[in-house]
Design a protein around this motif. Structure first.
Motif, PDB file in Angstrom:
ATOM      1  N   ALA A 100       0.683  -1.221   0.000  1.00  0.00           N
ATOM      2  CA  ALA A 100      -0.090  -0.042   0.048  1.00  0.00           C
ATOM      3  C   ALA A 100       0.933   1.343  -0.063  1.00  0.00           C
ATOM      4  N   VAL A 101       1.752   1.309  -0.901  1.00  0.00           N
ATOM      5  CA  VAL A 101       2.799   2.503  -1.066  1.00  0.00           C
ATOM      6  C   VAL A 101       2.220   3.313  -2.125  1.00  0.00           C
ATOM      7  N   PRO A 102       2.417   4.725  -2.085  1.00  0.00           N
ATOM      8  CA  PRO A 102       2.028   5.574  -3.194  1.00  0.00           C
ATOM      9  C   PRO A 102       2.129   5.022  -4.671  1.00  0.00           C
ATOM     10  N   GLU A 103       1.120   5.511  -5.298  1.00  0.00           N
ATOM     11  CA  GLU A 103       0.772   5.284  -6.759  1.00  0.00           C
ATOM     12  C   GLU A 103       1.978   5.777  -7.742  1.00  0.00           C
ATOM     13  N   LEU A 248      -6.442  15.735  -4.638  1.00  0.00           N
ATOM     14  CA  LEU A 248      -6.123  16.200  -6.149  1.00  0.00           C
ATOM     15  C   LEU A 248      -4.936  15.762  -6.787  1.00  0.00           C
ATOM     16  N   ASP A 249      -4.068  15.515  -6.127  1.00  0.00           N
ATOM     17  CA  ASP A 249      -2.717  15.017  -6.446  1.00  0.00           C
ATOM     18  C   ASP A 249      -2.786  13.551  -6.946  1.00  0.00           C
ATOM     19  N   VAL A 250      -3.487  12.733  -6.222  1.00  0.00           N
ATOM     20  CA  VAL A 250      -3.678  11.441  -6.462  1.00  0.00           C
ATOM     21  C   VAL A 250      -4.656  11.318  -7.818  1.00  0.00           C
ATOM     22  N   ARG A 251      -5.705  12.013  -7.787  1.00  0.00           N
ATOM     23  CA  ARG A 251      -6.758  12.062  -8.941  1.00  0.00           C
ATOM     24  C   ARG A 251      -6.032  12.571 -10.179  1.00  0.00           C
ATOM     25  N   LEU A 252      -5.015  13.363 -10.012  1.00  0.00           N
ATOM     26  CA  LEU A 252      -4.314  13.890 -11.182  1.00  0.00           C
ATOM     27  C   LEU A 252      -3.456  12.856 -11.652  1.00  0.00           C
ATOM     28  N   GLY A 253      -2.683  11.975 -10.766  1.00  0.00           N
ATOM     29  CA  GLY A 253      -1.664  11.005 -11.344  1.00  0.00           C
ATOM     30  C   GLY A 253      -2.715   9.857 -11.860  1.00  0.00           C
ATOM     31  N   ILE A 254      -3.808   9.482 -11.576  1.00  0.00           N
ATOM     32  CA  ILE A 254      -4.562   8.374 -12.078  1.00  0.00           C
ATOM     33  C   ILE A 254      -5.063   8.947 -13.467  1.00  0.00           C
ATOM     34  N   ALA A 255      -5.720  10.159 -13.449  1.00  0.00           N
ATOM     35  CA  ALA A 255      -6.051  10.629 -14.660  1.00  0.00           C
ATOM     36  C   ALA A 255      -4.869  10.841 -15.852  1.00  0.00           C
ATOM     37  N   GLU A 256      -3.550  11.131 -15.377  1.00  0.00           N
ATOM     38  CA  GLU A 256      -2.741  11.121 -16.413  1.00  0.00           C
ATOM     39  C   GLU A 256      -2.276   9.668 -16.904  1.00  0.00           C
ATOM     40  N   TYR A 257      -2.227   8.527 -15.860  1.00  0.00           N
ATOM     41  CA  TYR A 257      -2.374   7.386 -16.469  1.00  0.00           C
ATOM     42  C   TYR A 257      -3.291   6.885 -17.417  1.00  0.00           C
ATOM     43  N   LEU A 258      -4.474   7.075 -17.208  1.00  0.00           N
ATOM     44  CA  LEU A 258      -5.627   6.834 -18.074  1.00  0.00           C
ATOM     45  C   LEU A 258      -5.534   7.535 -19.103  1.00  0.00           C
ATOM     46  N   HIS A 259      -5.132   8.657 -19.124  1.00  0.00           N
ATOM     47  CA  HIS A 259      -4.981   9.728 -20.390  1.00  0.00           C
ATOM     48  C   HIS A 259      -3.912   8.754 -21.441  1.00  0.00           C
ATOM     49  N   SER A 260      -2.889   8.373 -20.725  1.00  0.00           N
ATOM     50  CA  SER A 260      -1.771   7.661 -21.485  1.00  0.00           C
ATOM     51  C   SER A 260      -2.138   6.252 -21.962  1.00  0.00           C
ATOM     52  N   THR A 261      -3.225   5.905 -21.622  1.00  0.00           N
ATOM     53  CA  THR A 261      -3.558   4.365 -21.943  1.00  0.00           C
ATOM     54  C   THR A 261      -4.744   4.224 -22.811  1.00  0.00           C
ATOM     55  N   LEU A 262      -5.635   5.299 -22.443  1.00  0.00           N
ATOM     56  CA  LEU A 262      -7.068   5.034 -22.960  1.00  0.00           C
ATOM     57  C   LEU A 262      -7.570   6.279 -23.666  1.00  0.00           C
ATOM     58  N   GLY A 263      -6.563   7.461 -23.996  1.00  0.00           N
ATOM     59  CA  GLY A 263      -6.798   8.412 -24.790  1.00  0.00           C
ATOM     60  C   GLY A 263      -7.479   9.727 -24.324  1.00  0.00           C
ATOM     61  N   ALA A 277      -0.805  22.146  -8.890  1.00  0.00           N
ATOM     62  CA  ALA A 277       0.358  23.186  -8.726  1.00  0.00           C
ATOM     63  C   ALA A 277       0.528  24.213  -7.599  1.00  0.00           C
ATOM     64  N   ASN A 278      -0.626  24.555  -7.224  1.00  0.00           N
ATOM     65  CA  ASN A 278      -0.802  25.744  -6.166  1.00  0.00           C
ATOM     66  C   ASN A 278      -0.892  25.100  -4.805  1.00  0.00           C
ATOM     67  N   GLY A 279      -0.662  23.668  -4.741  1.00  0.00           N
ATOM     68  CA  GLY A 279      -0.747  22.888  -3.549  1.00  0.00           C
ATOM     69  C   GLY A 279      -2.162  22.677  -2.989  1.00  0.00           C
ATOM     70  N   GLU A 280      -3.129  23.134  -3.779  1.00  0.00           N
ATOM     71  CA  GLU A 280      -4.595  22.942  -3.171  1.00  0.00           C
ATOM     72  C   GLU A 280      -4.762  21.312  -3.697  1.00  0.00           C
ATOM     73  N   LEU A 281      -4.603  20.417  -2.540  1.00  0.00           N
ATOM     74  CA  LEU A 281      -4.735  19.138  -2.899  1.00  0.00           C
ATOM     75  C   LEU A 281      -5.910  18.428  -2.057  1.00  0.00           C
ATOM     76  N   GLY A 282      -6.892  19.303  -1.746  1.00  0.00           N
ATOM     77  CA  GLY A 282      -8.114  18.704  -1.014  1.00  0.00           C
ATOM     78  C   GLY A 282      -7.969  19.019   0.483  1.00  0.00           C
TER      79      GLY A 282
END
Length: 293
Positions: A100-103, A248-263, A277-282
């Motif tokens: 259960a380490v970071p994504e 938000l950082d976690v969601r961004l990482g997942i979205a970038e991965y899905l963008h790279s694999t699913l379009g 980028a502004n540190g507003e992570l939720g």
């Protein structure tokens, strides 16, 4: 197969690598059902944090009546089966270890190979990834047939779902056992073939990204968008508040991965990139799409 606690349908000895919010929740889930659990962390500060999270979570479950008995005695009895360590060697006698380490793919691959190196031949290994390819993570393992994804949901104690992710080389016996473990934990298993984002993350992120675009375009406020999904579709929490809770950082990482694999349909909107980028992570930083106390 590894040693199974037949009274509960669970592995008798469980390890968790990483004691953050998710790892501590996973440890809590197995502890409350009678397993002996060890959490391994990277340094003493992280180890102490993991211990505090698990102990607090156990106490809250007892206060809610999850087990019989007064708080001090019941808590002490459960925590007799809990320990922490800084050494992977603590996993040597485990029947199941959940990573259960970071994504981060490289971080996970390094962690998984390190854990597998100390496991007994009959032990099982699982990753708690919410979106990364379990099949690709298995490529660096010597025994990929004994490896699969167990995607727990946050917060683990309250969630009733575990996504069982079957990789290309996961044995059918392990997939069946994982479903039984899920039921023994008092949760429901959704069994999915390894694919980008599995089922839950793929759908959840798709809704959240569209909600973000609506905020970005001025269609409606975050609160009104969330209320539309809560009141109109009976979601327990709206997609933007959920994003704040997840991070938000976690969601961004997942979205970038899905963008790279699913379009392009998973391309992260600019509002998400700007907030990260502004540190507003939720919730964890006090501000995301909402302001948190």
């Amino acid at each position: 197969m590894g040693k199974i606690n037949l009274a509960h349908g669970l592995p008798a000895r469980v390890g968790v690598l990483g004691g953050g919010r998710m790892g501590a929740g996973i440890a809590h889930a197995f502890l409350m059902k009678g397993a002996e659990v060890v959490v391994v962390e990277r340094d003493e500060q992280a180890e102490e944090g993991a211990r505090e999270r698990v102990e607090s979570s156990v106490a809250k479950s007892i206060e809610r009546g999850a087990v019989d008995g007064a708080l001090p005695e019941a808590k002490a009895a459960i925590l007799e089966s809990f320990s922490t360590s800084l050494d992977y060697a603590a996993f040597a006698d485990r029947d199941l270890v959940v990573e259960a380490v970071p994504e981060d793919p490289e971080l996970k691959r390094t962690a998984l190979t390190g854990v597998e190196a100390v496991l007994g031949a009959g032990a099982f290994l699982a990753t708690n990834t919410s979106s990364l390819s379990v099949t690709k993570l298995a490529e660096s393992l010597a025994r990929p047939e004994r490896f699969l994804g167990l995607h727990f949901f946050n917060p683990v104690p309250a969630s009733t779902l575990i996504e069982v992710v079957v990789a290309e080389k996961t044995s059918p016996e392990l997939a069946a056992a994982a479903k039984a473990w899920t039921e023994a934990l008092g949760k429901t298993a959704v069994v999915v073939r390894d694919a980008p984002g599995f089922a839950s993350s793929r759908l959840g992120v798709a809704i959240a990204l569209e909600a973000m675009r609506m905020v970005q375009e001025g269609v409606a406020s975050a609160e009104d968008i969330d209320n539309a999904m809560v009141l109109g579709y009976k979601h327990p929490t709206g997609p933007l508040k959920t994003t704040d809770i997840v991070g938000l950082d976690v969601r961004l990482g997942i979205a970038e991965y899905l963008h790279s694999t699913l379009g392009d349909r998973f391309a992260p909107p600019q509002i998400l990139r700007d907030k990260v980028a502004n540190g507003e992570l939720g919730r964890k930083t006090g501000k995301g799409f909402y302001t948190w106390n």
